[in-house]
Each structure stands twice: as structure tokens, then as C-alpha cells.
Design a protein around this motif. Sequence first.
Motif, PDB file in Angstrom:
ATOM      1  N   ARG A  13       0.804  -1.395   0.044  1.00 42.48           N
ATOM      2  CA  ARG A  13       0.136   0.012   0.013  1.00 42.48           C
ATOM      3  C   ARG A  13       0.858   1.255   0.364  1.00 42.48           C
ATOM      4  NH1 ARG A  13       0.737   3.396   3.530  1.00 42.48           N
ATOM      5  NH2 ARG A  13      -0.773   4.223   3.376  1.00 42.48           N
ATOM      6  N   SER A  15       0.054   5.767  -0.027  1.00 43.87           N
ATOM      7  CA  SER A  15      -0.581   6.865  -0.261  1.00 43.87           C
ATOM      8  C   SER A  15      -1.413   7.350  -1.672  1.00 43.87           C
ATOM      9  CB  SER A  15      -0.319   8.432   0.811  1.00 43.87           C
ATOM     10  OG  SER A  15      -0.559   8.076   2.104  1.00 43.87           O
ATOM     11  N   ARG A  17      -2.477  10.255  -3.976  1.00 43.46           N
ATOM     12  CA  ARG A  17      -3.313  11.357  -4.140  1.00 43.46           C
ATOM     13  C   ARG A  17      -3.296  12.119  -5.276  1.00 43.46           C
ATOM     14  NH1 ARG A  17       1.865  11.420  -0.255  1.00 43.46           N
ATOM     15  NH2 ARG A  17       1.157  11.624   1.452  1.00 43.46           N
ATOM     16  N   TRP A 104      -4.724   9.404   3.854  1.00 42.52           N
ATOM     17  CA  TRP A 104      -5.386  10.316   4.640  1.00 42.52           C
ATOM     18  C   TRP A 104      -4.833  11.966   4.909  1.00 42.52           C
ATOM     19  CZ3 TRP A 104      -6.468   8.110   9.789  1.00 42.52           C
ATOM     20  CH2 TRP A 104      -6.906   6.871  10.230  1.00 42.52           C
ATOM     21  N   GLY A 106      -5.394  14.651   7.453  1.00 38.26           N
ATOM     22  CA  GLY A 106      -5.050  15.263   8.749  1.00 38.26           C
ATOM     23  C   GLY A 106      -5.298  16.406   8.354  1.00 38.26           C
ATOM     24  N   ALA A 107      -4.795  17.175   7.056  1.00 39.99           N
ATOM     25  CA  ALA A 107      -4.876  18.929   7.213  1.00 39.99           C
ATOM     26  C   ALA A 107      -6.123  19.778   7.282  1.00 39.99           C
ATOM     27  CB  ALA A 107      -3.920  18.727   6.172  1.00 39.99           C
ATOM     28  N   ARG A 138       2.711  -0.186  -3.969  1.00 38.27           N
ATOM     29  CA  ARG A 138       4.942  -0.254  -4.373  1.00 38.27           C
ATOM     30  C   ARG A 138       4.484  -1.198  -4.809  1.00 38.27           C
ATOM     31  NH1 ARG A 138       4.257   3.137   1.265  1.00 38.27           N
ATOM     32  NH2 ARG A 138       5.025   4.888   0.883  1.00 38.27           N
ATOM     33  N   ARG A 146      11.137   3.982   6.118  1.00 38.29           N
ATOM     34  CA  ARG A 146      10.082   3.650   7.290  1.00 38.29           C
ATOM     35  C   ARG A 146      11.249   3.849   7.962  1.00 38.29           C
ATOM     36  NH1 ARG A 146       6.192   5.144   5.228  1.00 38.29           N
ATOM     37  NH2 ARG A 146       3.825   4.038   4.769  1.00 38.29           N
ATOM     38  N   PRO A 169       0.998   3.561   7.996  1.00 39.98           N
ATOM     39  CA  PRO A 169       1.693   4.814   7.106  1.00 39.98           C
ATOM     40  C   PRO A 169       1.173   5.579   8.698  1.00 39.98           C
ATOM     41  CG  PRO A 169      -0.221   4.169   6.879  1.00 39.98           C
ATOM     42  CD  PRO A 169      -0.126   3.107   7.406  1.00 39.98           C
ATOM     43  N   ILE A 211      -2.709   3.571  14.144  1.00 42.04           N
ATOM     44  CA  ILE A 211      -3.060   2.822  12.870  1.00 42.04           C
ATOM     45  C   ILE A 211      -2.349   1.815  12.779  1.00 42.04           C
ATOM     46  CG2 ILE A 211      -1.932   3.135  10.396  1.00 42.04           C
ATOM     47  CD1 ILE A 211      -2.968   5.970  10.666  1.00 42.04           C
TER      48      ILE A 211
END
Length: 251
Positions: A13, A15, A17, A104, A106-107, A138, A146, A169, A211
Motif C-alpha cells: 500500500r 498514499s 494523491r 489520509w 489530517g490537514a 508499491r 521507514r 503509515p 493505525i
Amino acid sequence: MTNGELYNVIFNRKSVRRFDMTPLGQEKLDQLKTFMQGVKRLDEGIKTEFSIQSGNEVSSIFAIKAPHYISFYSEKKEGYLINAGFIMQQIDLYLSANQLGSCWLGAAKPNKSVPQGRDGFEYVIMLAFGNPSEPVHRTGIEQFKRNSLSEITSIKGAEQLLEPVRLAPSAANTQAWYFSGDAQEIIVSRKKLNIIKAQLYGRMNIIDIGIALCHLWLSAEQQGKAVEFDLSGGPAPEGHEYMAKVRLRDL
Ligand SMILES: Cc1cc2nc3c(=O)[nH]c(=O)nc-3n(C[C@H](O)[C@H](O)[C@H](O)COP(=O)(O)O)c2cc1C
């Protein structure tokens, strides 16, 4: 969708965008809603709600343009942010396992047409989702940026169990988690932040812990273990704040 399928997608997985703005068909949205109704909860005592919005209902200078968003609302009880992360990560994995992009947010906050609270519940966080217009997965572990396992745990001999947790994440990829104790009883803590970082990431880093717990639960189950979460307080390593204890036993 099985837990095994959710587990497998942890290793691919990412993100997403950039989205194809064509809305998803009703059938896919209905399947998602059914999945959302059945997600595992960290704390059954915390009532929550989801709301799926379309792109034009959500505004923020930080928001990613997507055809759909899921807003998550929760009762504001002890542990509600960890619970939010735990629940919404199952949805992030579900979307990815269905070749759908998600990110995700958050902002972002819903604009005024979407309430900041629903039925007395507080708005917590959002996921953007839809058909991706960039690769949805990926193709190898080396593409994850990471920390190494030795940087996030002092537990020896739990590499297989914790590798999927390492790949989880987190907000701005902060990876503020730490795992100590032993492979039967894992103490989950998060790095204490200075005042500035606490304002930026404090709340998000608690969601991040949820998470990580979601990935830990799926990983343990894959190894034939059941997990029990204990969110009541306890000791944490120096420089860290206690978040949870996870007890594992053979199924
Ligand atoms: C709680 C949370 C909030 C996040 N908020 C945003 C955001 O507002 N905007 C954004 O582009 N990415 C956001 N992200 C995505 C992270 O930046 C991303 O997960 C992290 O960099 C790791 O990359 P990966 O998801 O591709 O593995 C958020 C992630 C989490 C877990």
C-alpha cells in the motif's frame, strides 16, 4: 474481504494523491459501506459515525482533490483517537486491496456544508479515495521510507510480527511509535514531542498509534495469535508516553 487480504496489502500500500475525478459506481460505494459497517473496533464502548462526501463538499488548501472523501466522527471518550486510527486504517487497506487509491487527510477539514459534529460526535479525520491516476501500489519493500525495526522496538525475536507494523503509515511519516516489553505483552508508546511538534503532530500521532495497532492485530492473526488491547495506563520507556498494552495468545 478477508483479514488475510487486508494483511497482504500492507506490503504494497501507499498514499495515493492523484485521482481520476470520475465518481465510483454505486455498487462499489455500497460494498465499501458494507465493509465500513463491519470493521473491528478497538473499543466497542465508543460510538462512531462515517460520512461519505463528494469532492465538491470538502474544501481546504491542504485537501487533495479526490472524487470522494470519508469523514470519521466519534464520541469524545478516552481512547477515541487511537480507536479512530484503528478503524480508518482497515478502510485504507480495504480500498488499497480493491485497487482504489486513498490518502489520509489530517490537514483537511470538511467545509461549512459538512458539519464539524454529527449527533454530538466530533469530527476526527478524513480519507480521500477514488480511482487512482498514479500507481496504486508499491512493488517492493525497499520503496517504503521507514525506520528500521531496531529503531522502533527493543523486542528481540518478533521481527515477523512487527515488520507489518513498521510499514504502517503515519502523519507526515513521523513514525513516532515504540514497541517494548516482550512478544507476549507488547507495550506501545509514542515519542514525547517538544511544544511546537506537539501542536503540529500531537493529535495525529495518537491516531497513528491506532493505525499501528491495526497492523499489529492483522499481523498477529496471520501468525495464529489473538490480541487483547489494554488502553489503561502503564509505564513507558524514557522519553516516551504510554499508549497501550497488547497481549498475544495462541488461537
Ligand atoms: C493521521 C494521518 C494524517 C495524514 N495527513 C495527510 C495530509 O493531510 N496530507 C497528505 O498529503 N498526506 C497525509 N498523510 C499521509 C502521510 O504523509 C503518509 O501516510 C506517510 O508519508 C507515509 O507514506 P505512505 O502512506 O505512502 O506509505 C497522513 C497520514 C496519516 C496517518
